[in-house]
Write a protein that holds these residues in place. Structure first.
Motif, mmCIF file in Angstrom:
data_model
loop_
_atom_site.group_PDB
_atom_site.id
_atom_site.type_symbol
_atom_site.label_atom_id
_atom_site.label_comp_id
_atom_site.label_asym_id
_atom_site.label_seq_id
_atom_site.Cartn_x
_atom_site.Cartn_y
_atom_site.Cartn_z
ATOM 1 N N HIS A 35 -46.692 -89.687 22.195
ATOM 2 C CA HIS A 35 -45.799 -90.265 21.101
ATOM 3 C C HIS A 35 -44.310 -90.502 21.836
ATOM 4 N N ALA A 36 -43.730 -89.349 22.610
ATOM 5 C CA ALA A 36 -42.566 -89.651 23.204
ATOM 6 C C ALA A 36 -42.421 -90.771 24.204
ATOM 7 N N ILE A 37 -43.552 -91.070 24.946
ATOM 8 C CA ILE A 37 -43.378 -92.239 25.771
ATOM 9 C C ILE A 37 -43.487 -93.445 25.054
ATOM 10 N N ALA A 38 -44.499 -93.491 23.977
ATOM 11 C CA ALA A 38 -44.394 -94.767 23.192
ATOM 12 C C ALA A 38 -43.218 -95.017 22.543
ATOM 13 N N ALA A 39 -42.207 -93.913 22.098
ATOM 14 C CA ALA A 39 -41.276 -94.240 21.349
ATOM 15 C C ALA A 39 -40.224 -94.576 22.244
ATOM 16 N N THR A 40 -40.050 -94.028 23.463
ATOM 17 C CA THR A 40 -39.099 -94.654 24.715
ATOM 18 C C THR A 40 -39.357 -95.987 25.096
ATOM 19 N N LEU A 41 -40.632 -96.437 25.230
ATOM 20 C CA LEU A 41 -40.963 -97.751 25.599
ATOM 21 C C LEU A 41 -40.975 -98.594 24.368
ATOM 22 N N ASP A 42 -40.684 -98.111 23.201
ATOM 23 C CA ASP A 42 -40.681 -98.949 21.843
ATOM 24 C C ASP A 42 -41.896 -99.769 22.011
ATOM 25 N N THR A 43 -43.149 -99.011 21.981
ATOM 26 C CA THR A 43 -44.482 -99.842 21.813
ATOM 27 C C THR A 43 -45.304 -99.176 20.884
ATOM 28 N N SER A 44 -46.445 -99.804 20.315
ATOM 29 C CA SER A 44 -47.391 -99.137 19.715
ATOM 30 C C SER A 44 -48.741 -99.105 20.302
ATOM 31 N N GLN A 45 -48.695 -99.452 21.914
ATOM 32 C CA GLN A 45 -49.938 -99.382 22.470
ATOM 33 C C GLN A 45 -50.262 -97.812 22.800
ATOM 34 N N GLU A 46 -51.570 -97.617 22.970
ATOM 35 C CA GLU A 46 -52.070 -96.181 23.300
ATOM 36 C C GLU A 46 -51.448 -95.866 24.952
ATOM 37 N N ILE A 47 -51.214 -94.880 25.028
ATOM 38 C CA ILE A 47 -50.760 -94.319 26.247
ATOM 39 C C ILE A 47 -51.892 -93.313 26.859
ATOM 40 N N VAL A 48 -52.260 -93.697 28.087
ATOM 41 C CA VAL A 48 -53.034 -93.135 28.873
ATOM 42 C C VAL A 48 -52.356 -91.883 29.762
ATOM 43 N N LEU A 49 -52.914 -90.673 29.924
ATOM 44 C CA LEU A 49 -52.119 -89.848 30.825
ATOM 45 C C LEU A 49 -53.038 -89.125 31.766
ATOM 46 N N LYS A 50 -52.480 -88.835 32.924
ATOM 47 C CA LYS A 50 -53.339 -88.235 33.745
ATOM 48 C C LYS A 50 -52.513 -87.498 34.858
ATOM 49 N N ASP A 51 -53.225 -86.529 35.749
ATOM 50 C CA ASP A 51 -52.649 -85.657 36.730
ATOM 51 C C ASP A 51 -51.470 -84.930 36.295
ATOM 52 N N MET A 52 -51.573 -84.277 35.042
ATOM 53 C CA MET A 52 -50.317 -83.596 34.302
ATOM 54 C C MET A 52 -50.243 -82.301 34.904
ATOM 55 N N LYS A 53 -49.049 -81.709 35.221
ATOM 56 C CA LYS A 53 -48.867 -80.251 35.783
ATOM 57 C C LYS A 53 -47.761 -79.734 35.068
ATOM 58 N N GLU A 54 -47.939 -78.524 34.664
ATOM 59 C CA GLU A 54 -46.722 -77.744 34.142
ATOM 60 C C GLU A 54 -45.725 -77.257 35.190
ATOM 61 N N VAL A 55 -44.578 -77.330 34.713
ATOM 62 C CA VAL A 55 -43.446 -77.054 35.489
ATOM 63 C C VAL A 55 -42.660 -76.155 34.614
ATOM 64 N N ASN A 56 -41.707 -75.523 35.475
ATOM 65 C CA ASN A 56 -40.629 -74.627 34.710
ATOM 66 C C ASN A 56 -40.969 -73.459 33.813
ATOM 67 N N HIS A 57 -42.193 -72.942 34.393
ATOM 68 C CA HIS A 57 -42.611 -71.899 33.420
ATOM 69 C C HIS A 57 -43.294 -72.180 32.347
ATOM 70 N N GLY A 58 -43.908 -73.437 32.170
ATOM 71 C CA GLY A 58 -44.465 -73.948 31.098
ATOM 72 C C GLY A 58 -43.663 -74.782 30.032
ATOM 73 N N TYR A 59 -42.416 -74.907 30.274
ATOM 74 C CA TYR A 59 -41.442 -75.525 29.439
ATOM 75 C C TYR A 59 -41.314 -76.897 29.761
ATOM 76 N N GLY A 60 -42.086 -77.613 30.842
ATOM 77 C CA GLY A 60 -41.950 -78.854 31.095
ATOM 78 C C GLY A 60 -43.307 -79.340 31.663
ATOM 79 N N VAL A 61 -43.513 -80.670 31.653
ATOM 80 C CA VAL A 61 -44.985 -81.243 32.198
ATOM 81 C C VAL A 61 -44.395 -82.514 32.880
ATOM 82 N N CYS A 62 -45.045 -82.648 33.926
ATOM 83 C CA CYS A 62 -44.892 -83.597 35.047
ATOM 84 C C CYS A 62 -46.161 -84.434 35.202
#
Length: 101
Positions: A35-62
């Motif tokens: 939802h955050a990516i779609a809002a930033t890109l101002d799109t209603s298309q579905e967003i596909v995610l891959k290779d996600m990794k938690e960072v900053n002791h779980g407070y962030g995701v790359c």
């Protein structure tokens, strides 16, 4: 001995609730990122995610994202769970500090 059952049961129930709540909230992170990516890109298309990794002791995701059905390659992102914000500019200080390659 009989008075010991109630506190033990209450402790087990509390631990179960805490673990259950943590599990449910982690499951919503993917949706929050999409939802955050779609809002930033101002799109209603579905967003596909891959290779996600938690960072900053779980407070962030790359990770990597792509618009569903797009012929474009996957692009990088950083998402902060604290602010519920996404950074798509890989040259930004915020991205570099959190998603070191």
């Amino acid at each position: 001995m009989h008075n010991l059952y109630i506190p033990v049961i209450m402790i087990l129930v509390t631990v179960g609730l805490v673990i259950g709540a943590a599990t449910l909230s982690d499951g919503d992170v993917d949706t929050d990122i999409q939802h955050a990516i779609a809002a930033t890109l101002d799109t209603s298309q579905e967003i596909v995610l891959k290779d996600m990794k938690e960072v900053n002791h779980g407070y962030g995701v790359c990770g990597w994202y792509q618009l569903s059905g797009s012929s474009d390659e996957f692009a990088r992102f950083f998402y902060t769970k604290v602010d519920d914000e996404v950074e798509l500019d890989i040259g930004s200080r915020r991205y570099r500090m959190n998603c070191k390659s």
